[in-house]
Design an enzyme around this catalytic site. Structure first.
Site, PDB file in Angstrom:
ATOM      1  CE  LYS A 142      14.702 -12.698  -1.044  1.00 56.82           C
ATOM      2  NZ  LYS A 142      13.658 -11.754  -0.594  1.00 56.82           N
ATOM      3  CD  GLU A 193      26.211  -7.271   9.066  1.00 60.19           C
ATOM      4  OE1 GLU A 193      25.520  -7.852   9.930  1.00 60.19           O
ATOM      5  OE2 GLU A 193      26.237  -6.056   8.905  1.00 60.19           O
ATOM      6  CB  CYS A 247      22.446  -5.864  12.231  1.00 61.60           C
ATOM      7  SG  CYS A 247      23.555  -4.734  11.390  1.00 61.60           S
TER       8      CYS A 247
HETATM    9  P1  ADP Z   1      15.037 -10.404   9.114  1.00 62.70           P
HETATM   10  O1  ADP Z   1      15.082 -11.045  10.460  1.00 62.70           O
HETATM   11  O2  ADP Z   1      15.808  -9.144   9.014  1.00 62.70           O
HETATM   12  O3  ADP Z   1      13.691 -10.395   8.473  1.00 62.70           O
HETATM   13  P2  ADP Z   1      15.639 -12.655   7.484  1.00 62.70           P
HETATM   14  O4  ADP Z   1      16.888 -13.407   7.693  1.00 62.70           O
HETATM   15  O5  ADP Z   1      14.360 -13.302   7.804  1.00 62.70           O
HETATM   16  O6  ADP Z   1      15.906 -11.320   8.249  1.00 62.70           O
HETATM   17  O7  ADP Z   1      15.539 -12.114   5.991  1.00 62.70           O
HETATM   18  C1  ADP Z   1      16.585 -11.461   5.329  1.00 62.70           C
HETATM   19  C2  ADP Z   1      16.502 -11.758   3.854  1.00 62.70           C
HETATM   20  O8  ADP Z   1      16.649 -13.171   3.681  1.00 62.70           O
HETATM   21  C3  ADP Z   1      15.185 -11.398   3.195  1.00 62.70           C
HETATM   22  O9  ADP Z   1      15.445 -10.916   1.882  1.00 62.70           O
HETATM   23  C4  ADP Z   1      14.458 -12.716   3.139  1.00 62.70           C
HETATM   24  O10 ADP Z   1      13.506 -12.790   2.102  1.00 62.70           O
HETATM   25  C5  ADP Z   1      15.602 -13.671   2.877  1.00 62.70           C
HETATM   26  N1  ADP Z   1      15.342 -15.072   3.253  1.00 62.70           N
HETATM   27  C6  ADP Z   1      14.505 -15.529   4.197  1.00 62.70           C
HETATM   28  N2  ADP Z   1      14.517 -16.881   4.231  1.00 62.70           N
HETATM   29  C7  ADP Z   1      15.407 -17.279   3.287  1.00 62.70           C
HETATM   30  C8  ADP Z   1      15.886 -18.555   2.842  1.00 62.70           C
HETATM   31  N3  ADP Z   1      15.459 -19.681   3.373  1.00 62.70           N
HETATM   32  N4  ADP Z   1      16.809 -18.571   1.852  1.00 62.70           N
HETATM   33  C9  ADP Z   1      17.275 -17.432   1.324  1.00 62.70           C
HETATM   34  N5  ADP Z   1      16.858 -16.212   1.697  1.00 62.70           N
HETATM   35  C10 ADP Z   1      15.940 -16.127   2.657  1.00 62.70           C
END
Ligand code: ADP
Length: 423
Positions: free
Chosen positions: A121, A196, A230
């Site tokens: 995803k 990570e 990161c």
């Molecule tokens: P960033 O700060 O880089 O946007 P995120 O942690 O918000 O990082 O997002 C990284 C990935 O995690 C994206 O693919 C996002 O759609 C996914 N993501 C965000 N929220 C959730 C969740 N609750 N469960 C699983 N995946 C998530």
């Protein structure tokens, strides 16, 4: 599929990525905003290298035969014991928007080498290269169903994957906040996790640093990809004897960068991924300034949509400011002076994160002492953000669980089975 067939498949995927490097780099720029050269000469070739590196591993996944000291087998019998390595099963790979193709490759390549299947995803902001990579994987001959690419928002699609009872493992790169949500979601069937997460990486410039290397290196460490990295070296600690020089030269480098459309070859930095991210960076700066931080250069959004944030150097920051504690994910360098190395180390380690850091010096002993004392998963000496598939990458403290890349990267996708027989 035999290990050799898996290896050949991974190699073919790498070849196809290289054959489409211009197209993939262009797609990444249009989707993410980054400069074309960052994708074309950095991240897309590096994605191909991930597949090549792990292609070689697929034929070298070995168990052991183990002589045991067990002594309670029936009289006249012997023990024969060995281990086998098995793929962990179905992997949910969830990736962020900063370096979309490379983040996907870092998970797909070792997972496939190990024999796992993957549901990938990509981030909702940047799904295009993942989808194109899926097409290339089909072209390479990947059997149907081995890699599935599902787009969608994190809170529904990502969350559904991390809670799904048929998913055995989650490999995630993203924020520490979402990492913690994934830990909770994964507990239902105790999924294996590799996380990570965020960082707030220090760059420590000692008094004897070679400035001809340090200034461009530290500058690249924070401003490359507009700081949406990161491991970005966002906290710069400079010895007081070189502090003014560091601030002036860093500000001059930042001020000399060209912002613009990522496809323009003259451009160093494209827009941030979206307006929301640029607003977020602006909020950090505004709050810092009202708390007493000073801007040496930059400090503003630009462009019709406000999605650009100009490279910024900030001084007079205090360790308790939000901009010094939280990951900004933007082109913002905060420079702080120090007098003794111990003080720099205390600053560097005063963070919930422990992803990476760098030290800049001509002195071999100081370099390795600092490398040992900074609590982080990667330390660079006289460089920053140097990556390669053979170098393990992961976080200490709240920057993550486990390590990607190298042999450890493969281990993430393998189980061990011990077979112990009386013969
Ligand atoms: P960033 O700060 O880089 O946007 P995120 O942690 O918000 O990082 O997002 C990284 C990935 O995690 C994206 O693919 C996002 O759609 C996914 N993501 C965000 N929220 C959730 C969740 N609750 N469960 C699983 N995946 C998530």
């Amino acid at each position: 599929m035999t290990p050799s067939a898996r290896g050949k498949l991974l190699w073919r995927i790498a070849d196809l990525i290289e054959a489409h490097v211009d197209e993939l780099a262009e797609l990444e720029t249009l989707d993410q905003g980054k400069s074309f050269k960052t994708g074309r000469f950095g991240e897309i070739p590096a994605s191909a290298e991930q597949f090549r590196y792990y292609a070689g591993f697929s034929t070298k996944i070995l168990g052991q035969t183990i002589p045991t000291s067990i002594a309670y087998q029936p009289a006249g019998k012997q023990i024969f014991a060995y281990t086998t390595r098995e793929p962990v099963g179905v992997v949910a790979a969830i990736t962020p928007w900063n370096s979309p193709m490379l983040m996907a490759a870092m998970k797909l390549a070792p997972a496939l080498a190990a024999g796992c299947t993957v549901v990938l995803k990509p981030a909702e902001e940047t799904s295009l290269t993942a989808i194109r990579l899926g097409e290339l994987m089909i072209e390479a001959g990947l059997p149907a169903g081995v890699v599935n690419i599902v787009t969608g928002f994190g809170e529904d699609v990502g969350a559904a994957l991390t809670a799904h009872p048929d998913v055995d493992k989650v490999a995630f790169t993203g924020s520490t906040e979402v990492g913690k949500l994934i830990v909770r979601a994964a507990q239902g069937n105790l999924k294996k996790l590799t996380l990570e997460l965020g960082g707030k990486s220090p760059a420590i410039i000692l008094s004897d640093a070679d400035m001809a290397i340090a200034i461009p290196g530290v500058s690249r460490g924070i401003f490359a990809n507009s700081g949406q990295v990161c491991v970005a070296g966002s906290r710069i600690y400079a010895h007081r004897s070189v502090y003014d020089e560091v601030v002036d030269k860093l500000a001059a480098t930042a001020g000399g960068m060209t912002l613009g459309h990522g496809l323009d070859p003259k451009v160093d930095l494209g827009p941030l991924v979206n307006r929301k991210q640029a607003d977020r960076v602006a909020a950090f700066i505004d709050e810092g300034m009202s708390d007493g931080a000073e801007i040496a250069v930059g400090g503003r959004q630009e462009g019709e949509t406000g999605a650009f944030y100009v490279p910024t150097v900030v001084t007079s920051v205090r360790p308790d400011m939000r901009m010094m504690r939280e990951e900004i994910f933007g082109p913002v360098a905060a420079v702080t002076p120090f007098d003794e190395v111990e003080e720099a180390l205390a600053f560097a380690n005063d963070s919930p994160y422990g992803l990476a850091g760098s030290v800049w010096t001509r002195d071999l002993s100081s370099a390795h002492r600092v490398a040992a004392a900074v609590k982080a998963g990667t330390i660079w000496i006289n460089c920053h953000s140097y990556f390669s598939p053979e170098l393990p990458k992961g976080g200490h403290k709240q920057s993550g669980w486990g390590y990607e890349n190298g042999g450890q990267g493969l281990e993430n996708y393998l189980e061990t089975k011990t077979v112990c027989a009386v013969i």
